[in-house]
Design a protein around this motif. Structure first.
Motif, PDB file in Angstrom:
ATOM      1  N   LEU A 146     -10.253  -8.360  21.697  1.00 41.65           N
ATOM      2  CA  LEU A 146      -9.706  -8.192  23.035  1.00 41.65           C
ATOM      3  C   LEU A 146      -9.532  -6.713  23.342  1.00 41.65           C
ATOM      4  CD1 LEU A 146      -7.011 -11.025  23.076  1.00 41.65           C
ATOM      5  CD2 LEU A 146      -9.328 -11.095  24.033  1.00 41.65           C
ATOM      6  N   GLN A 147      -9.386  -6.386  24.635  1.00 42.35           N
ATOM      7  CA  GLN A 147      -9.245  -4.984  25.015  1.00 42.35           C
ATOM      8  C   GLN A 147      -8.498  -4.848  26.334  1.00 42.35           C
ATOM      9  OE1 GLN A 147     -13.017  -3.092  26.008  1.00 42.35           O
ATOM     10  NE2 GLN A 147     -13.883  -5.014  26.736  1.00 42.35           N
ATOM     11  N   THR A 148      -8.022  -3.612  26.574  1.00 43.63           N
ATOM     12  CA  THR A 148      -7.431  -3.270  27.864  1.00 43.63           C
ATOM     13  C   THR A 148      -8.248  -2.195  28.562  1.00 43.63           C
ATOM     14  OG1 THR A 148      -5.974  -1.499  27.050  1.00 43.63           O
ATOM     15  CG2 THR A 148      -5.141  -3.758  26.910  1.00 43.63           C
ATOM     16  N   THR A 149      -9.423  -1.855  28.032  1.00 49.21           N
ATOM     17  CA  THR A 149     -10.289  -0.835  28.613  1.00 49.21           C
ATOM     18  C   THR A 149     -10.679  -1.200  30.038  1.00 49.21           C
ATOM     19  OG1 THR A 149     -11.258  -0.675  26.394  1.00 49.21           O
ATOM     20  CG2 THR A 149     -12.344   0.551  28.163  1.00 49.21           C
ATOM     21  N   ASP A 150     -10.487  -0.271  30.971  1.00 47.05           N
ATOM     22  CA  ASP A 150     -10.838  -0.480  32.377  1.00 47.05           C
ATOM     23  C   ASP A 150     -10.120  -1.690  32.980  1.00 47.05           C
ATOM     24  OD1 ASP A 150     -12.495   1.706  32.220  1.00 47.05           O
ATOM     25  OD2 ASP A 150     -14.356   0.565  32.125  1.00 47.05           O
ATOM     26  N   ALA A 151      -8.958  -2.024  32.448  1.00 51.84           N
ATOM     27  CA  ALA A 151      -8.207  -3.151  33.009  1.00 51.84           C
ATOM     28  C   ALA A 151      -7.584  -2.794  34.349  1.00 51.84           C
ATOM     29  CB  ALA A 151      -7.127  -3.604  32.037  1.00 51.84           C
ATOM     30  N   CYS A 152      -7.387  -1.505  34.591  1.00 55.24           N
ATOM     31  CA  CYS A 152      -6.866  -1.007  35.863  1.00 55.24           C
ATOM     32  C   CYS A 152      -7.637   0.273  36.185  1.00 55.24           C
ATOM     33  CB  CYS A 152      -5.364  -0.724  35.776  1.00 55.24           C
ATOM     34  SG  CYS A 152      -4.359  -2.082  35.151  1.00 55.24           S
ATOM     35  N   GLY A 153      -7.174   1.045  37.157  1.00 57.52           N
ATOM     36  CA  GLY A 153      -7.817   2.302  37.499  1.00 57.52           C
ATOM     37  C   GLY A 153      -9.014   2.130  38.415  1.00 57.52           C
ATOM     38  N   ASP A 154      -9.660   3.251  38.736  1.00 55.02           N
ATOM     39  CA  ASP A 154     -10.820   3.256  39.626  1.00 55.02           C
ATOM     40  C   ASP A 154     -12.074   2.969  38.799  1.00 55.02           C
ATOM     41  OD1 ASP A 154      -8.961   3.920  41.506  1.00 55.02           O
ATOM     42  OD2 ASP A 154      -9.614   5.990  41.753  1.00 55.02           O
ATOM     43  N   THR A 155     -12.166   1.746  38.350  1.00 58.53           N
ATOM     44  CA  THR A 155     -13.162   1.336  37.353  1.00 58.53           C
ATOM     45  C   THR A 155     -13.686  -0.053  37.682  1.00 58.53           C
ATOM     46  OG1 THR A 155     -11.519   0.220  35.962  1.00 58.53           O
ATOM     47  CG2 THR A 155     -11.852   2.586  35.572  1.00 58.53           C
ATOM     48  N   PRO A 156     -14.716  -0.502  36.967  1.00 56.41           N
ATOM     49  CA  PRO A 156     -15.107  -1.913  37.072  1.00 56.41           C
ATOM     50  C   PRO A 156     -14.081  -2.780  36.348  1.00 56.41           C
ATOM     51  CG  PRO A 156     -16.899  -0.536  36.213  1.00 56.41           C
ATOM     52  CD  PRO A 156     -15.636   0.258  36.113  1.00 56.41           C
ATOM     53  N   ARG A 157     -13.294  -3.494  37.103  1.00 56.92           N
ATOM     54  CA  ARG A 157     -12.233  -4.319  36.534  1.00 56.92           C
ATOM     55  C   ARG A 157     -12.827  -5.566  35.862  1.00 56.92           C
ATOM     56  NH1 ARG A 157      -7.214  -3.249  39.316  1.00 56.92           N
ATOM     57  NH2 ARG A 157      -7.212  -1.034  39.861  1.00 56.92           N
ATOM     58  N   VAL A 158     -11.942  -6.439  35.404  1.00 60.06           N
ATOM     59  CA  VAL A 158     -12.345  -7.666  34.714  1.00 60.06           C
ATOM     60  C   VAL A 158     -13.373  -8.436  35.536  1.00 60.06           C
ATOM     61  CG1 VAL A 158     -10.497  -9.042  35.759  1.00 60.06           C
ATOM     62  CG2 VAL A 158     -11.436  -9.711  33.537  1.00 60.06           C
ATOM     63  N   VAL A 159     -14.334  -9.031  34.859  1.00 65.22           N
ATOM     64  CA  VAL A 159     -15.350  -9.848  35.510  1.00 65.22           C
ATOM     65  C   VAL A 159     -14.875 -11.298  35.535  1.00 65.22           C
ATOM     66  CG1 VAL A 159     -17.753 -10.587  35.520  1.00 65.22           C
ATOM     67  CG2 VAL A 159     -17.153  -8.302  34.662  1.00 65.22           C
ATOM     68  N   LEU A 160     -14.604 -11.805  36.728  1.00 67.28           N
ATOM     69  CA  LEU A 160     -14.243 -13.216  36.840  1.00 67.28           C
ATOM     70  C   LEU A 160     -15.440 -14.078  36.458  1.00 67.28           C
ATOM     71  CD1 LEU A 160     -12.238 -13.492  40.201  1.00 67.28           C
ATOM     72  CD2 LEU A 160     -11.398 -12.976  37.900  1.00 67.28           C
ATOM     73  N   GLY A 161     -15.154 -15.178  35.787  1.00 69.12           N
ATOM     74  CA  GLY A 161     -16.221 -16.092  35.415  1.00 69.12           C
ATOM     75  C   GLY A 161     -15.753 -17.524  35.492  1.00 69.12           C
ATOM     76  N   SER A 162     -16.683 -18.433  35.651  1.00 68.39           N
ATOM     77  CA  SER A 162     -16.331 -19.847  35.710  1.00 68.39           C
ATOM     78  C   SER A 162     -15.635 -20.281  34.430  1.00 68.39           C
ATOM     79  CB  SER A 162     -17.575 -20.703  35.911  1.00 68.39           C
ATOM     80  OG  SER A 162     -17.238 -22.080  35.788  1.00 68.39           O
TER      81      SER A 162
ATOM     82  N   MET B 103     -10.087 -21.792  24.973  1.00 69.31           N
ATOM     83  CA  MET B 103      -9.530 -22.116  26.282  1.00 69.31           C
ATOM     84  C   MET B 103      -9.962 -21.050  27.268  1.00 69.31           C
ATOM     85  SD  MET B 103      -5.610 -20.734  26.208  1.00 69.31           S
ATOM     86  CE  MET B 103      -5.647 -20.678  27.991  1.00 69.31           C
ATOM     87  N   ARG B 104      -9.690 -21.279  28.537  1.00 73.80           N
ATOM     88  CA  ARG B 104      -9.991 -20.277  29.555  1.00 73.80           C
ATOM     89  C   ARG B 104      -8.904 -20.277  30.618  1.00 73.80           C
ATOM     90  NH1 ARG B 104     -16.206 -21.932  29.361  1.00 73.80           N
ATOM     91  NH2 ARG B 104     -16.764 -20.687  27.526  1.00 73.80           N
ATOM     92  N   LEU B 105      -8.649 -19.088  31.152  1.00 70.76           N
ATOM     93  CA  LEU B 105      -7.776 -18.940  32.302  1.00 70.76           C
ATOM     94  C   LEU B 105      -8.624 -18.997  33.565  1.00 70.76           C
ATOM     95  CD1 LEU B 105      -5.531 -16.021  30.992  1.00 70.76           C
ATOM     96  CD2 LEU B 105      -5.297 -18.477  30.611  1.00 70.76           C
ATOM     97  N   THR B 106      -7.998 -19.329  34.690  1.00 72.73           N
ATOM     98  CA  THR B 106      -8.750 -19.488  35.931  1.00 72.73           C
ATOM     99  C   THR B 106      -8.299 -18.455  36.962  1.00 72.73           C
ATOM    100  OG1 THR B 106      -7.350 -20.909  37.315  1.00 72.73           O
ATOM    101  CG2 THR B 106      -8.488 -21.963  35.447  1.00 72.73           C
ATOM    102  N   PRO B 107      -9.105 -18.215  38.001  1.00 72.12           N
ATOM    103  CA  PRO B 107      -8.684 -17.326  39.090  1.00 72.12           C
ATOM    104  C   PRO B 107      -7.626 -17.926  40.002  1.00 72.12           C
ATOM    105  CG  PRO B 107     -11.085 -17.420  38.932  1.00 72.12           C
ATOM    106  CD  PRO B 107     -10.536 -18.545  38.096  1.00 72.12           C
ATOM    107  N   HIS B 108      -7.083 -19.080  39.600  1.00 71.71           N
ATOM    108  CA  HIS B 108      -6.050 -19.760  40.397  1.00 71.71           C
ATOM    109  C   HIS B 108      -4.738 -19.861  39.625  1.00 71.71           C
ATOM    110  CE1 HIS B 108      -9.142 -20.878  43.361  1.00 71.71           C
ATOM    111  NE2 HIS B 108      -9.919 -21.075  42.306  1.00 71.71           N
TER     112      HIS B 108
END
Length: 568
Positions: free
Chosen positions: A163-179, A383-388
């Motif tokens: 796991l990582q926190t790299t580019d989790a915030c800031g003016d960066t490519p944030r987390v990629v949402l996925g199904s 498991m997976r978390l959802t965008p909801h």
């Protein structure tokens, strides 16, 4: 970057003659303090200072540019100092609002977690975050009460399980949402996992993408439920089947909410799986090179798309960044099922996946530990978390489903939630967020409990979802403009007294099984509600909907037809 073949239209002078800070047009001279900070030092470089200096010498040793700037590149924001009311949010400087603790965001691309990773997240919550853990609508986990002294050990534990926190915030490519159903759903158009993995492995932490105009939000799905809120991301790749080329992706760009909401637009292109990461990279580089940097309020990709239009954006993408034309492609069909994946459902391999709803995304270290124990007992390793703000346990043998469901309910993770619990979301709010004006999580949770009690008589007849999104400020982290009932936190005056309250947005929504296309909510002149009166208002509105709806009406269609007095 490539600019030599860009058209005169792309490179024309900005309106009013003032430079917008577009690197490809105006050069790289910084036009504000934030741009100066980024140019003076790469955000990722701050990690060494955190580990070697700040974690050893303490909070007071952190200079302002790192504290309120570069540390965001590693998922760290100072949290709000307790006791500062919402009326003072806009009047205080960051150092006055900030406590000596941090929110830490762990990026979970695609929302994916193994059992071992979940246990590490649970232990970090318990040992370092006073038991806090929230599931965000970006599929992340967010902690609070993090001390700078503990950050290196937290990173060590996260990275030990991938796991990582790299580019989790800031003016960066944030987390990629996925199904959340990537690779397991029988009706999946295409598995987005290879594309997400390639984007993350190649481009997260890429030095060439660490100075974007602002954040860049991405989403990839291959599931026909359209489960990654594709209309409100900077870029989305949505699974489709091309009549000649087979399964691939439909490309959307330029979505975003906040104070200037705009829905993404289709470019009309078909993107193959093999080219998807390359296309993603090209779009983010267009944003880097042409995005507006002079004003932070205009620095999202949606403003560039609004200026250029979809046809010009596609031309620049193909001619100047890819070097080849993309084939035209079909749009995704209407969603076939709810995108939150709550409930018990069959996987393509015969096992079951089980979707559960915490209350407005709030969990804890104890809940995560209990969840891990339940998964282990059920034979599930992922498991997976959802965008909801939901979670989905995968790979559950059919004969262990009932035991898992009972255990989840005991943890207050409901597999059969009420309509109100299932469709209510809330941002962090004034409890921890320096931008917030009002409290959100408790307000929303209390409203859910009240509505479950008050509307028990009509709930069985409610055959359409009614989403309630509660946001603590105008920035719309809880997606208020695309909710049936969206609430924007503000201080309002009632009988001469200032109180926490909300401006109301009504009738918004994203494309779903119950709605043909996305649309922004409407506001009613002067319609505001206090936090205390929120359950009264929602109850009144739902009862009016039930009394005056016509056959086939969704809440949104009724709202857009109703007169203003009906909506008060």
């Amino acid at each position: 970057m490539t600019t030599s073949t860009a058209s005169s239209r792309t490179l024309r002078a900005p309106r009013g003659g003032r430079p917008n800070g577009q690197w490809a047009v105006d050069g790289r001279a910084p036009l504000n303090g934030n741009e100066e900070m980024k140019q003076a030092g790469d955000g990722l470089e701050v990690r060494e200072r955190i580990e070697q200096v700040y974690a050893k010498e303490g909070f007071a040793s952190i200079p302002d540019d790192d504290l309120h700037g570069r540390m965001r590149w590693w998922g760290l924001y100072t949290q709000r100092r307790p006791g500062i009311d919402g009326g003072r949010t806009a009047t205080l400087e960051p150092h006055e609002l900030s406590d000596e603790y941090f929110m830490l965001r762990v990026r979970l691309d695609g929302g994916a977690l193994s059992l071992a990773q979940l246990r590490v997240l649970a232990d970090i919550s318990t040992e370092f975050a006073r038991g806090t853990a929230d599931i965000s609508d970006r599929q992340n986990i967010q902690y609070h009460w993090i001390r700078i002294e503990d950050v290196p050990e937290i990173w060590r534990r996260l990275e030990s399980v991938g796991l990582q926190t790299t580019d989790a915030c800031g003016d960066t490519p944030r987390v990629v949402l996925g199904s959340p159903l990537a690779g397991i759903a029988a009706d999946e158009v295409i598995d987005p996992t290879p594309v997400i993995d390639e984007i993350v492995s190649r481009f997260v932490g890429d030095p060439e993408l660490q100075n974007l105009p602002r954040k860049f939000k991405s989403a990839v799905t291959g599931h026909p439920s359209l489960d990654v809120v594709h209309e409100i991301n900077d870029i989305s790749l949505v699974g489709v089947v091309h009549p000649e080329h087979g399964p691939g992706y439909d490309l959307w760009v330029g979505g975003g909410l906040s104070t200037a909401p705009r829905l993404a637009e289709r470019l009309g292109t078909f993107v193959s799986e093999e080219r998807a990461a390359e296309v993603w990279h090209a779009v983010v580089r267009i944003f880097r090179d042409y995005g507006y940097r002079r004003l932070r309020t205009k620095a999202r990709l949606k403003f560039l798309l609004s200026e250029w239009g979809a046809a010009e954006f596609r031309r620049v993408l193909e001619e100047d960044y890819l070097g080849y034309a993309l084939p035209d492609g079909p749009p995704p069909p209407r969603a076939t099922s709810p995108g939150d994946h709550v409930g018990v459902h069959a996987q393509k391999d015969g096992h079951r996946y089980v979707g559960a709803a915490p209350v407005v995304g709030r969990v804890s270290g104890d809940v995560l530990t209990g969840l891990a124990d339940l998964m282990a007992a059920a034979g599930s390793d992922r498991m997976r978390l959802t965008p909801h703000q939901k979670l989905v346990v995968l790979d559950v043998p059919q004969d262990r489903v009932d035991t898992l469901v009972a255990g989840l309910e005991d943890l207050d993770l409901s597999v059969t939630p009420s309509l109100f619990r299932r469709h209510t979301m809330a941002c962090t709010g004034i409890e921890y967020c320096k931008l917030a004006i009002v409290e959100t999580k408790v307000t929303a949770a209390e409203a859910v409990a009240e509505l479950e009690r008050r509307l028990a008589d009509v709930a069985p007849q409610l055959d359409t979802p009614i989403s309630l999104h509660v946001n603590g400020c105008p920035n719309s982290c809880a997606r208020i403009q695309v909710a049936d009932i969206g609430l924007k936190g503000q201080i309002i005056t009632v009988d001469g007294e200032q109180q926490p309250g909300f401006q109301v947005h009504l009738g918004g929504g994203l494309a779903s099984a119950d709605r043909d296309e996305a649309g922004l909510g409407r506001t009613v002149r002067g319609l505001k509600v206090t936090a205390a009166d929120l359950p009264d208002f929602v109850e009144r509105l739902v009862r009016r909907f039930m009394e005056s709806r016509t056959p086939g009406d969704t809440f949104s269609s009724w709202v857009h037809r109703a007169d203003e007095e009906e909506l008060r």
